[in-house]
Enzyme design. Structure first.
Site, mmCIF file in Angstrom:
data_model
loop_
_atom_site.group_PDB
_atom_site.id
_atom_site.type_symbol
_atom_site.label_atom_id
_atom_site.label_comp_id
_atom_site.label_asym_id
_atom_site.label_seq_id
_atom_site.Cartn_x
_atom_site.Cartn_y
_atom_site.Cartn_z
ATOM 1 N N MET A 4 0.798 -1.228 0.000
ATOM 2 C CA MET A 4 0.000 0.000 0.000
ATOM 3 C C MET A 4 0.829 1.276 0.000
ATOM 4 O O MET A 4 0.283 2.375 0.137
ATOM 5 C CB MET A 4 -0.955 0.015 1.199
ATOM 6 C CG MET A 4 -1.951 -1.114 1.186
ATOM 7 S SD MET A 4 -2.940 -1.085 -0.326
ATOM 8 C CE MET A 4 -3.767 -2.653 -0.183
ATOM 9 N N CYS A 5 2.137 1.173 -0.143
ATOM 10 C CA CYS A 5 2.998 2.358 -0.194
ATOM 11 C C CYS A 5 2.974 2.981 -1.583
ATOM 12 O O CYS A 5 2.997 2.275 -2.588
ATOM 13 C CB CYS A 5 4.441 1.992 0.147
ATOM 14 S SG CYS A 5 4.748 1.818 1.889
ATOM 15 N N HIS A 6 2.966 4.301 -1.602
ATOM 16 C CA HIS A 6 3.063 5.020 -2.861
ATOM 17 C C HIS A 6 4.522 5.035 -3.321
ATOM 18 O O HIS A 6 5.420 5.191 -2.489
ATOM 19 C CB HIS A 6 2.608 6.473 -2.678
ATOM 20 C CG HIS A 6 1.159 6.608 -2.377
ATOM 21 N ND1 HIS A 6 0.646 6.464 -1.105
ATOM 22 C CD2 HIS A 6 0.101 6.864 -3.173
ATOM 23 C CE1 HIS A 6 -0.655 6.641 -1.141
ATOM 24 N NE2 HIS A 6 -1.022 6.879 -2.387
ATOM 25 N N MET A 27 7.984 4.756 5.889
ATOM 26 C CA MET A 27 8.178 3.365 5.473
ATOM 27 C C MET A 27 9.508 3.190 4.744
ATOM 28 O O MET A 27 10.170 2.157 4.884
ATOM 29 C CB MET A 27 7.014 2.897 4.592
ATOM 30 C CG MET A 27 5.693 2.796 5.334
ATOM 31 S SD MET A 27 5.762 1.781 6.825
ATOM 32 C CE MET A 27 6.270 0.214 6.159
ATOM 33 N N GLU A 28 9.918 4.190 3.984
ATOM 34 C CA GLU A 28 11.202 4.111 3.283
ATOM 35 C C GLU A 28 12.359 4.089 4.279
ATOM 36 O O GLU A 28 13.311 3.321 4.108
ATOM 37 C CB GLU A 28 11.332 5.291 2.311
ATOM 38 C CG GLU A 28 10.458 5.170 1.086
ATOM 39 C CD GLU A 28 8.966 5.419 1.315
ATOM 40 O OE1 GLU A 28 8.191 5.165 0.371
ATOM 41 O OE2 GLU A 28 8.568 5.859 2.415
ATOM 42 N N ASP A 57 23.447 -11.265 6.599
ATOM 43 C CA ASP A 57 23.850 -12.110 5.478
ATOM 44 C C ASP A 57 25.370 -12.177 5.338
ATOM 45 O O ASP A 57 25.929 -13.255 5.128
ATOM 46 C CB ASP A 57 23.240 -11.593 4.178
ATOM 47 C CG ASP A 57 23.713 -12.393 2.982
ATOM 48 O OD1 ASP A 57 23.482 -13.630 2.970
ATOM 49 O OD2 ASP A 57 24.335 -11.805 2.077
#
Length: 149
Positions: A61-63, A98-99, A113
């Site tokens: 749902m992120c633009h 969110m970014e 990793d």
């Protein structure tokens, strides 16, 4: 996705942080550049930047946003904890929280990793939004950051 057509275009900044907890020997090897896969912090920095740019591909749902800056920083406590901080900027109709969170998480996963051959029980934790500015809801400063001020 939420319709942001009527929202004002403003400068937006978000800062997020996360921790990678490991054995002192693993952190020492990272600091000395003694991890077989290469320069852990340089690769993690690039991974964080790439992840910030691709957040809308990961989070449904992120633009998609045109980012104007992504800064990934590392610090450590000298013992066993690496702290990753991401600051993300844009000028747009929606924020970049969110970014910033995605950048921190991708950088932390990259550290894991690159170091998993040395230590498998590395812990990624405390990923959180520290602050954000811009937008109709105004600024946000996390509780821990308010207490430090």
């Amino acid at each position: 996705m939420v319709d942001i057509s009527d929202k004002a275009v403003t400068a937006r900044v978000a800062v997020a942080e996360g921790r990678v907890v490991m054995a002192p020997e693993t952190l020492r090897r990272i600091r000395e550049g003694a991890i077989a896969k290469g320069d852990v912090l340089a690769v993690a920095q690039i991974a964080g930047i790439q992840a910030a740019k691709k957040t809308s591909d990961w989070i449904p749902m992120c633009h998609p946003l045109p980012l104007t800056g992504v800064d990934i920083r590392f610090s450590d406590d000298g013992t066993n904890t690496l702290t990753i901080t991401a600051e993300v900027k844009t000028t747009g109709r929606t924020g970049v929280e969110m970014e910033a969170l995605t950048a921190v998480t991708a950088a932390a996963l990259t550290v894991y990793d690159m170091c998993k051959a040395v230590q498998k029980d590395i812990i990624i934790d405390a990923v959180k939004l520290l602050a954000k500015t811009g937008g109709k809801n105004g600024d946000y400063i996390g509780l821990a950051e308010q207490q430090e001020s």
